[in-house]
Design a protein around this motif. Sequence first.
Motif, PDB file in Angstrom:
ATOM      1  N   ASN A 138     -59.731  77.552 121.403  1.00 35.45           N
ATOM      2  CA  ASN A 138     -59.670  76.931 122.731  1.00 35.45           C
ATOM      3  C   ASN A 138     -58.608  77.547 123.634  1.00 35.45           C
ATOM      4  O   ASN A 138     -58.288  76.962 124.658  1.00 35.45           O
ATOM      5  CB  ASN A 138     -59.363  75.439 122.585  1.00 35.45           C
ATOM      6  N   LEU A 139     -58.065  78.698 123.241  1.00 39.35           N
ATOM      7  CA  LEU A 139     -56.904  79.209 123.967  1.00 39.35           C
ATOM      8  C   LEU A 139     -57.183  80.522 124.679  1.00 39.35           C
ATOM      9  O   LEU A 139     -57.918  81.369 124.178  1.00 39.35           O
ATOM     10  CB  LEU A 139     -55.735  79.428 123.000  1.00 39.35           C
ATOM     11  N   SER A 140     -56.566  80.693 125.841  1.00 43.86           N
ATOM     12  CA  SER A 140     -56.503  81.992 126.481  1.00 43.86           C
ATOM     13  C   SER A 140     -55.400  82.786 125.800  1.00 43.86           C
ATOM     14  O   SER A 140     -54.655  82.273 124.971  1.00 43.86           O
ATOM     15  CB  SER A 140     -56.182  81.843 127.971  1.00 43.86           C
ATOM     16  N   VAL A 141     -55.276  84.068 126.162  1.00 46.19           N
ATOM     17  CA  VAL A 141     -54.262  84.911 125.529  1.00 46.19           C
ATOM     18  C   VAL A 141     -52.861  84.359 125.762  1.00 46.19           C
ATOM     19  O   VAL A 141     -52.011  84.361 124.881  1.00 46.19           O
ATOM     20  CB  VAL A 141     -54.367  86.361 126.064  1.00 46.19           C
ATOM     21  N   GLU A 142     -52.595  83.847 126.992  1.00 46.54           N
ATOM     22  CA  GLU A 142     -51.274  83.311 127.285  1.00 46.54           C
ATOM     23  C   GLU A 142     -50.946  82.138 126.357  1.00 46.54           C
ATOM     24  O   GLU A 142     -49.860  82.068 125.780  1.00 46.54           O
ATOM     25  CB  GLU A 142     -51.207  82.846 128.741  1.00 46.54           C
ATOM     26  N   ARG A 143     -51.886  81.215 126.227  1.00 40.05           N
ATOM     27  CA  ARG A 143     -51.634  80.043 125.394  1.00 40.05           C
ATOM     28  C   ARG A 143     -51.637  80.398 123.917  1.00 40.05           C
ATOM     29  O   ARG A 143     -50.961  79.752 123.120  1.00 40.05           O
ATOM     30  CB  ARG A 143     -52.686  78.979 125.704  1.00 40.05           C
ATOM     31  N   TYR A 144     -52.409  81.401 123.550  1.00 41.22           N
ATOM     32  CA  TYR A 144     -52.414  81.883 122.165  1.00 41.22           C
ATOM     33  C   TYR A 144     -50.993  82.269 121.758  1.00 41.22           C
ATOM     34  O   TYR A 144     -50.481  81.826 120.728  1.00 41.22           O
ATOM     35  CB  TYR A 144     -53.361  83.077 122.081  1.00 41.22           C
ATOM     36  N   ALA A 145     -50.347  83.089 122.566  1.00 40.63           N
ATOM     37  CA  ALA A 145     -48.982  83.524 122.253  1.00 40.63           C
ATOM     38  C   ALA A 145     -48.011  82.346 122.268  1.00 40.63           C
ATOM     39  O   ALA A 145     -47.128  82.240 121.413  1.00 40.63           O
ATOM     40  CB  ALA A 145     -48.534  84.589 123.262  1.00 40.63           C
ATOM     41  N   LEU A 146     -48.177  81.445 123.239  1.00 38.71           N
ATOM     42  CA  LEU A 146     -47.267  80.310 123.368  1.00 38.71           C
ATOM     43  C   LEU A 146     -47.368  79.374 122.163  1.00 38.71           C
ATOM     44  O   LEU A 146     -46.360  79.013 121.558  1.00 38.71           O
ATOM     45  CB  LEU A 146     -47.578  79.541 124.649  1.00 38.71           C
ATOM     46  N   VAL A 147     -48.584  78.979 121.801  1.00 36.29           N
ATOM     47  CA  VAL A 147     -48.766  78.026 120.707  1.00 36.29           C
ATOM     48  C   VAL A 147     -48.300  78.612 119.379  1.00 36.29           C
ATOM     49  O   VAL A 147     -47.604  77.948 118.601  1.00 36.29           O
ATOM     50  CB  VAL A 147     -50.243  77.574 120.618  1.00 36.29           C
ATOM     51  N   PHE A 148     -48.646  79.863 119.113  1.00 40.76           N
ATOM     52  CA  PHE A 148     -48.223  80.464 117.860  1.00 40.76           C
ATOM     53  C   PHE A 148     -46.704  80.634 117.828  1.00 40.76           C
ATOM     54  O   PHE A 148     -46.072  80.478 116.782  1.00 40.76           O
ATOM     55  CB  PHE A 148     -48.909  81.811 117.653  1.00 40.76           C
ATOM     56  N   GLY A 149     -46.109  80.934 118.983  1.00 35.79           N
ATOM     57  CA  GLY A 149     -44.656  81.032 119.040  1.00 35.79           C
ATOM     58  C   GLY A 149     -43.982  79.689 118.793  1.00 35.79           C
ATOM     59  O   GLY A 149     -42.997  79.601 118.056  1.00 35.79           O
ATOM     60  N   VAL A 150     -44.515  78.637 119.397  1.00 38.79           N
ATOM     61  CA  VAL A 150     -43.964  77.290 119.208  1.00 38.79           C
ATOM     62  C   VAL A 150     -44.106  76.851 117.758  1.00 38.79           C
ATOM     63  O   VAL A 150     -43.173  76.303 117.160  1.00 38.79           O
ATOM     64  CB  VAL A 150     -44.648  76.275 120.149  1.00 38.79           C
ATOM     65  N   ASN A 151     -45.276  77.104 117.166  1.00 40.57           N
ATOM     66  CA  ASN A 151     -45.480  76.727 115.771  1.00 40.57           C
ATOM     67  C   ASN A 151     -44.500  77.442 114.844  1.00 40.57           C
ATOM     68  O   ASN A 151     -43.959  76.849 113.903  1.00 40.57           O
ATOM     69  CB  ASN A 151     -46.916  77.032 115.347  1.00 40.57           C
ATOM     70  N   THR A 152     -44.280  78.723 115.105  1.00 40.55           N
ATOM     71  CA  THR A 152     -43.326  79.488 114.295  1.00 40.55           C
ATOM     72  C   THR A 152     -41.912  78.971 114.501  1.00 40.55           C
ATOM     73  O   THR A 152     -41.128  78.871 113.547  1.00 40.55           O
ATOM     74  CB  THR A 152     -43.402  80.982 114.654  1.00 40.55           C
ATOM     75  N   PHE A 153     -41.580  78.614 115.736  1.00 38.83           N
ATOM     76  CA  PHE A 153     -40.251  78.084 116.021  1.00 38.83           C
ATOM     77  C   PHE A 153     -40.010  76.781 115.259  1.00 38.83           C
ATOM     78  O   PHE A 153     -38.945  76.574 114.677  1.00 38.83           O
ATOM     79  CB  PHE A 153     -40.085  77.858 117.523  1.00 38.83           C
ATOM     80  N   ILE A 154     -40.999  75.888 115.265  1.00 40.16           N
ATOM     81  CA  ILE A 154     -40.865  74.618 114.537  1.00 40.16           C
ATOM     82  C   ILE A 154     -40.742  74.870 113.039  1.00 40.16           C
ATOM     83  O   ILE A 154     -39.938  74.236 112.344  1.00 40.16           O
ATOM     84  CB  ILE A 154     -42.061  73.704 114.844  1.00 40.16           C
ATOM     85  N   ALA A 155     -41.534  75.825 112.530  1.00 39.26           N
ATOM     86  CA  ALA A 155     -41.445  76.173 111.110  1.00 39.26           C
ATOM     87  C   ALA A 155     -40.041  76.658 110.752  1.00 39.26           C
ATOM     88  O   ALA A 155     -39.471  76.276 109.720  1.00 39.26           O
ATOM     89  CB  ALA A 155     -42.480  77.242 110.767  1.00 39.26           C
ATOM     90  N   LEU A 156     -39.477  77.490 111.614  1.00 35.53           N
ATOM     91  CA  LEU A 156     -38.132  78.012 111.359  1.00 35.53           C
ATOM     92  C   LEU A 156     -37.079  76.925 111.492  1.00 35.53           C
ATOM     93  O   LEU A 156     -36.085  76.922 110.760  1.00 35.53           O
ATOM     94  CB  LEU A 156     -37.829  79.160 112.325  1.00 35.53           C
ATOM     95  N   ALA A 157     -37.275  75.994 112.432  1.00 32.78           N
ATOM     96  CA  ALA A 157     -36.334  74.886 112.571  1.00 32.78           C
ATOM     97  C   ALA A 157     -36.334  74.031 111.307  1.00 32.78           C
ATOM     98  O   ALA A 157     -35.270  73.641 110.798  1.00 32.78           O
ATOM     99  CB  ALA A 157     -36.700  74.039 113.793  1.00 32.78           C
ATOM    100  N   LEU A 158     -37.531  73.749 110.779  1.00 34.23           N
ATOM    101  CA  LEU A 158     -37.626  72.981 109.534  1.00 34.23           C
ATOM    102  C   LEU A 158     -37.023  73.753 108.362  1.00 34.23           C
ATOM    103  O   LEU A 158     -36.319  73.179 107.521  1.00 34.23           O
ATOM    104  CB  LEU A 158     -39.098  72.659 109.239  1.00 34.23           C
TER     105      LEU A 158
END
Length: 444
Positions: free
Chosen positions: A403-423
């Motif tokens: 459901n994502l455009s390229v912009e949101r693809y990068a944003l969502v995957f970046g946010v998910n990785t950030f949360i993973a690293l925070a945990l």
Amino acid sequence: MAGPRGARPVRGGSGCCWALPTGLLCAYGFFCSVRPSEPFLTRYLLGPHKNLSETQVFNEIYPVWTYSYLALLFPVFLATDYLRYKPVVLLQGLSLIVTWFLLLYAQGLRAFQLLEFFYGMGTATDVAYYSYIYSVVAVDLYRKVTSYCRSATLVGYTVGSVCGQLLVSLAGWSLFSLNVISLTSISVAFGMAWFLPMPQKSLFFHHAAPQPFSLEMKVMDCKNGGIVQDQPGMPRVPGWEHEVKMPLNWEGDSAEKKEQKVDALKVLKDIWQDFLQCYSSQTMLCWSVWWALSTCGYFQVINYAQGLWEMVLPSHSTDIYNGGVEAASTLLGAVAVFIVGHIKTSWATWGEVALALFSFLIAAAVYIMDTVHNIWVCYASYVVFRIIYMLLITIATFQIATNLSVERYALVFGVNTFIALALQSLLTLIVVDASGLGLDIFTQ
């Protein structure tokens, strides 16, 4: 994504326009990943070359990578887009050169903590490597060039692991020599990065000024170099009507190709609005939560697996096969990913079932690795763990990217990785770090 009425089909352009930067980027990724010393890092640090203690390595040095990766991820994400990719790719190469130079010649705890900081920088700048190509090729080539770039790093890592194992087991090379090879390979990659063409646009800060377009005609997809228009009655995914961003490489009239620079505050506001829109979907939220939790666990296991193997069977008393295990798990994982990409099934229907079943198998593999103190069982469990993780993360990628455009693809995957690293940082601080509980490897 949307385009103006009467727009020409988006095409890949001439072969040299996309083949040259793709080839250079793949070569960079390959040589950057050929690091035969990496599977033997723990053995090298605990051995006579550096003579560090287990507590220093596991509880004081390795945690620094997690903290630095987390701290640098978001600034690097913004810097990558603002600087237009290439400078950050060069920064990655330089960071890895500094990392391996310190690995060869540094001594003492503080020096290796600094090494882990530079390695965290090298890891955080991966975003530049994987997003650079989207700024220099047409949208209809995105999937192809992405597969090329990811395959290059995968092949490089496999080649490095196999070479490291063969040189240690058959040729009797020292681990110091393997680190020299790794440094040489990374230096070759760094040299190649200088020849990458400098992109003229990026996703957020530098982009072409959009032409006026009619909301009566929305582009739903790009197939075979052409534009597929929205038709009444077409099935739509939730939130599709908000995806009206221009393709990154859409070419209109030459008069409209002037670069439009966006101020930083507006970019941050746009990113925040996109963030809220993406995670308002329950399906997206569910898969993203799994992504963050599983990636947190994955990072934690691969960071300390070598330490576990060292405790099960000390390398100073026998031969070890870390390189072969890493190569096998990477290669078999790639095969699993290839197969799942060609399975004709509805992941929207069966994805959650697969997620539950395979997540249970991952947990079982980690439990067996910890409780059965046999090195071959540990190796086998690790291979199973990595294969299943690669399989599931691919399914999650499919579901999130649908459901994502390229912009949101990068944003969502970046946010998910950030949360993973925070945990992972929180977990590391509590159970691993010497300032926390400082638990031993098996308890971790």
